[in-house]
Motif scaffolding. Sequence first.
Motif, short mmCIF file in Angstrom:
data_model
loop_
_atom_site.label_atom_id
_atom_site.label_comp_id
_atom_site.label_asym_id
_atom_site.label_seq_id
_atom_site.Cartn_x
_atom_site.Cartn_y
_atom_site.Cartn_z
N GLU A 80 -34.15 11.11 28.65
CA GLU A 80 -34.98 9.91 28.79
C GLU A 80 -35.44 9.73 30.24
OE1 GLU A 80 -31.81 9.88 27.44
OE2 GLU A 80 -32.56 10.06 25.39
N TYR B 80 -35.85 12.04 32.58
CA TYR B 80 -36.92 13.00 32.91
C TYR B 80 -38.26 12.48 32.38
CZ TYR B 80 -33.64 16.94 33.89
OH TYR B 80 -32.69 17.78 34.40
N VAL B 81 -38.26 12.09 31.11
CA VAL B 81 -39.52 11.72 30.46
C VAL B 81 -40.10 10.44 31.10
CG1 VAL B 81 -40.51 10.88 28.29
CG2 VAL B 81 -39.05 12.89 28.30
N GLU B 82 -39.24 9.45 31.30
CA GLU B 82 -39.73 8.19 31.89
C GLU B 82 -40.28 8.43 33.29
OE1 GLU B 82 -36.35 5.58 31.53
OE2 GLU B 82 -36.56 5.58 29.35
N LYS C 284 -43.62 10.29 33.19
CA LYS C 284 -44.68 9.37 32.72
C LYS C 284 -45.07 8.40 33.84
CE LYS C 284 -44.34 7.81 28.20
NZ LYS C 284 -43.80 6.87 27.21
N ILE D 10 -41.76 19.08 34.60
CA ILE D 10 -40.36 18.66 34.64
C ILE D 10 -39.55 19.94 34.83
CG2 ILE D 10 -38.41 17.88 33.22
CD1 ILE D 10 -40.32 15.91 31.85
N VAL E 68 -34.65 17.75 26.19
CA VAL E 68 -35.74 17.37 27.12
C VAL E 68 -37.08 17.81 26.54
CG1 VAL E 68 -36.70 17.69 29.44
CG2 VAL E 68 -34.22 17.51 29.14
N ALA F 222 -38.00 15.60 23.71
CA ALA F 222 -38.38 14.25 24.16
C ALA F 222 -39.79 14.26 24.75
CB ALA F 222 -37.37 13.73 25.19
N VAL F 223 -40.14 15.33 25.46
CA VAL F 223 -41.49 15.44 26.04
C VAL F 223 -42.52 15.53 24.92
CG1 VAL F 223 -43.03 16.98 27.34
CG2 VAL F 223 -40.77 16.43 28.24
N ALA G 295 -42.95 12.26 23.09
CA ALA G 295 -43.70 11.26 23.85
C ALA G 295 -45.17 11.68 24.00
CB ALA G 295 -43.07 11.08 25.23
N LEU H 129 -46.51 13.95 25.83
CA LEU H 129 -46.88 14.05 27.25
C LEU H 129 -47.48 15.42 27.54
CD1 LEU H 129 -43.88 12.66 29.35
CD2 LEU H 129 -46.11 11.61 28.95
N VAL I 199 -42.47 21.94 30.79
CA VAL I 199 -41.03 21.90 31.05
C VAL I 199 -40.58 23.29 31.49
CG1 VAL I 199 -38.73 21.46 30.12
CG2 VAL I 199 -40.67 20.11 29.31
#
Length: 209
Positions: A129, A131-133, A136, A143, A159, A162-163, A166, A168, A172
Motif C-alpha cells: 500500500e 509503495y502504491v500510495e 500515486k 517503483i 506490490v 496492487a499497482v 490501482a 497505475l 515495477v
Amino acid sequence: MELLNQISEKLQKGKAKEVKALVEQAIAENIPVKTILEEGLLSGMGIIGEKFKNNEVFVPEVLVAARAMNAGATLLKPLLAEAGVAATGKVCIGTVEGDLHDIGKNLVKMMLEGKGLEVIDLGTNVSPETYVETAKAEGCQIICCSALLTTTMPVMKDVVDAVRAADLDVKVMIGGAPVTQAFCDQIGADGYTPDAASAAEMAVKFCQA
Ligand code: B1M
C-alpha cells in the motif's frame, strides 16, 4: 590491489572509521569508483555473507560490517553522478514488508541518483500500500522493490498486484540476492536486474520510454 584488500578486511572487522579513511585514500589515488565499490566494499561484504551463512560470524558482526559498508559507500555517492547525463524521472524505492536488509537498496538508490533520477526512499519493511500510495501521490514512473529473504519475495507479487489493481501507469522493478528473472516473469513485474548499476540503466530506459 593492496588498498582494496585493506578496505575489504577493515569492512569485515566493522572498522567504519578506517574504511572511510581508506576509501578517501582510494579516491585520492584516482582508483575508479566502480573498482572501489566492487573490489573493496562489496568484496568484503561478500566474504561476511559467506561467513554468516556458515555460522562463522553472527548478527552483531554483520551489523557492524554493514555500518562500515555504508560509511564507505556514502563517500562514493557524489562520484557516481555522471556529468552531463542527467536523466529525468521519479522513482520510489524500498525494501519490502518484513525485510530489514537495506545495503543493496541503498546502492540501487545511489546509482539511480547518479543517473539524475529523483528518488524517494521509503526505507525498509515497506508495505504494498505504501509503495502504491507514494507512487500515486508523488507521480513516480517506477517503483523499485528490494528483497533479501526468500520469505519476503512474495511481497513483490503483492506490490505488482496492487499497482495493477490501482490501474497505475507505473513500472515495477525488482531485485535482491534471491530474486531471479524467472521470478520476475512469474509475478509479472516489469523488470529485474541482478545489480545496482544495471538497475539504474533499466530505470533510465523506462523513464525515457
Ligand atoms: Co541477513 N540474511 N538476515 N542480515 N544477511 C541474508 C540475506 C542471508 C542470505 C544470510 C544467510 O543465511 N546466508 C539470509 C537469508 C536466507 C534466505 O532467505 N534464504 C539472511 C537471514 C536469514 C537473516 C535473518 C533472518 C537472520 C536472523 O535474524 N536469524 C535476519 C532477517 C531480518 C529481517 O530482514 N527481517 C537478518 C538480518 C541481517 C542483518 C540485520 C544482520 C544484516 C542487514 C543489515 C542491513 O541491511 N542494514 C544482514 C546482512 C548484512 C545479510 C548478508 C550477510 C548480506 C546482505 C547484503 O547486504 N549484501 C546476507 C548474506 C548474503 O547476501 N550473502 C544476509 C550486500 C548487498 C550489496 O547485496 O542486497 O544482494 P544485495 O544487493 C545487490 C543485488 O542483489 C542488487 O544490487 C546489489 C549489488 O549491486 N539489488 C537490486 C538489490 N536490490 C535490488 C533492487 C533492484 C535491482 C537490483 O531493482 C529494484
